[in-house]
Scaffold this active site. Structure first.
Site, short mmCIF file in Angstrom:
data_model
loop_
_atom_site.label_atom_id
_atom_site.label_comp_id
_atom_site.label_asym_id
_atom_site.label_seq_id
_atom_site.Cartn_x
_atom_site.Cartn_y
_atom_site.Cartn_z
N GLU A 186 1.97 1.27 -4.11
CA GLU A 186 1.87 0.02 -4.89
C GLU A 186 0.97 -0.15 -6.00
O GLU A 186 0.00 -0.60 -6.16
CB GLU A 186 1.05 -0.83 -3.65
CG GLU A 186 1.75 -1.12 -2.56
CD GLU A 186 1.00 -1.92 -1.40
OE1 GLU A 186 -0.09 -2.18 -1.68
OE2 GLU A 186 1.52 -2.31 -0.30
N GLU A 210 9.26 -0.10 4.96
CA GLU A 210 8.44 -0.79 5.86
C GLU A 210 9.09 -1.93 6.00
O GLU A 210 8.51 -3.22 5.96
CB GLU A 210 7.19 -1.09 4.91
CG GLU A 210 6.41 0.20 4.36
CD GLU A 210 5.18 -0.26 3.80
OE1 GLU A 210 4.34 -1.13 4.01
OE2 GLU A 210 4.61 0.98 3.26
C1 XIL Z 1 -0.99 -2.00 6.78
C2 XIL Z 1 -1.54 -1.81 8.14
O1 XIL Z 1 -0.19 -2.09 9.20
C3 XIL Z 1 -2.52 -2.38 8.74
O2 XIL Z 1 -2.99 -2.14 10.02
C4 XIL Z 1 -3.82 -2.23 7.86
O3 XIL Z 1 -4.81 -2.83 8.33
C5 XIL Z 1 -3.31 -2.50 6.40
O4 XIL Z 1 -2.12 -1.86 6.04
N1 XIL Z 1 2.08 -1.96 2.63
C6 XIL Z 1 1.71 -0.69 3.11
C7 XIL Z 1 1.29 -0.15 4.42
O5 XIL Z 1 2.03 0.35 2.38
O6 XIL Z 1 0.18 0.78 4.43
C8 XIL Z 1 0.28 -1.48 4.92
O7 XIL Z 1 0.00 -1.14 6.27
C9 XIL Z 1 1.18 -2.65 4.91
C10 XIL Z 1 1.84 -3.26 3.53
#
Ligand code: XIL
Length: 358
Positions: A165, A270
């Site tokens: 990101e 994801e």
């Molecule tokens: C999220 C997790 O699922 C949560 O438990 C945590 O509180 C925050 O991060 N994009 C990403 C992931 O790359 O690492 C994120 O994961 C969700 C969005």
């Protein structure tokens, strides 16, 4: 006798009431699950790796969850256990226990591990935010973190989201501690340092929004192509694809196919399909929504299945079931974004995934 009759009738009626209560379409509704042959699993049915982001606490303490993970997936990503703060909470302290647990579990069960994530704007611990040092000291900090982590898991973690990101929605690099201290080069440096520590690991740039913003998507693709041209060791691009059922098929296909055009491996990294993107507080899941979700999962899997085989790193869903989705906590709303329901049963979305490779 009459009295007894009345009592019996009351008991019968009350019991019927209770049973009826159980059969009501309460959340999560059992009638939204589908009868799929239990010998069919995602890892067997998919012609590419299929994974999930896994929560180590649930893996340890919830047998249903653990068995489902063993059964369905052949690739695992740590939901949180490999992030900077979790692994490296203070300058001279590394906490490996949860990540090691996940890696051991994966090895015992023959599953690939995708590492997530080395450098992310959101996750620096306070010791990093408060760190004082010149540019060289910051470079060392970045290098030490990356190389300590990648070396620790060398030979056990197949691939890494090296930078996560880094791009803002407007197509410029997101403001973050790494950009402030090291300039735009922090991205190339991160890949170079990771590659030095484990030349066999596949290295990914991971981000979200390719399907809803052409500005952001183009900026990401340009950045990745530039890294490649400069000889930076990058092997793949991760499309997070936290999407929703209203997203257009065209946007989803464009996101996948523009990533494919880089020639790099593509990881749908994801995936989840929100059913409540407008944050309706009292929304309930329905058969109609389940069907729409099924169609969207099918479309994404079908589009991905059509890309060149050597570019298919795999598809990973973010979490396993609606019960453990990050969306409910993050956005504080009811939602049902995953192929398994709150009882870890297969939803229509599961059938959609299977249909995507028919
Ligand atoms: C999220 C997790 O699922 C949560 O438990 C945590 O509180 C925050 O991060 N994009 C990403 C992931 O790359 O690492 C994120 O994961 C969700 C969005």
């Amino acid at each position: 006798m009459k009295k007894y009759g009345l009592v019996i009738a009351l008991v019968v009626l009350t019991t019927m009431g209770c049973l009826k209560g159980q059969d009501d379409p309460v959340f999560p509704s059992p009638d939204l699950t589908i009868p799929v042959d239990e010998s069919v699993t995602l890892q067997k049915a998919m012609p590419f790796p299929f994974g999930a982001a896994v929560n180590v606490g649930l893996l340890k303490n919830n047998t249903t969850y653990r068995n489902l993970v063993i059964k369905e997936y052949n690739s695992l990503t740590a939901e949180n256990a490999m992030k900077f703060t979790q692994l490296h909470p203070s300058e001279n302290v590394y906490t490996w226990a949860d990540a090691d647990y996940l890696v051991d579990f994966a090895q015992q069960n023959g599953k690939r591990v995708h590492g997530h994530t080395l450098i992310w704007y959101k996750n620096p611990p306070s010791w990093v935010l408060n760190y004082q040092g010149d540019a060289q000291a910051w470079d060392n900090l970045l290098k030490n973190h990356i190389q300590t982590v990648v070396s620790h898991f060398k030979g056990k973690v197949a691939s890494w989201d090296v930078v996560n990101e880094a791009m803002a929605d407007n197509g410029t690099l997101r403001d973050c501690i790494w950009l402030q201290k090291l300039g735009a080069d922090y991205i190339a440096k991160s890949f170079i340092y990771a590659h030095q520590a484990d030349p066999d690991a596949l290295l990914f740039y991971n981000d979200f929004g390719h399907e809803y913003s052409t500005t952001k998507r183009t900026a990401i693709i340009n950045m990745v192509n530039n890294l490649k041209q400069q000889g930076v060791p990058i092997d793949g691009i991760g499309l997070q694809m936290h999407t929703n059922y209203m997203q257009s098929d065209k946007n989803l296909a464009d996101a996948i196919n523009t990533a494919v055009a880089t020639g790099l491996k593509v990881h749908i990294a994801e995936l989840d399909i929100s059913m409540n993107p407008n944050n309706i507080p009292d929304l309930t899941f329905s058969a109609g929504l389940a069907e729409q979700q099924k169609a969207k999962y099918e479309f994404i899997v079908k589009t991905y299945n059509a890309i060149p085989k050597n570019q298919q790193f795999g598809i990973t869903t973010w979490n396993v079931s609606d019960a453990d989705t990050w969306i409910r906590g993050e956005y504080n709303r009811p939602d049902w974004p995953l192929p398994f329901n709150d009882n870890y049963e297969r939803k229509a979305a599961y059938q959609g995934i299977l249909d995507g490779v028919k």
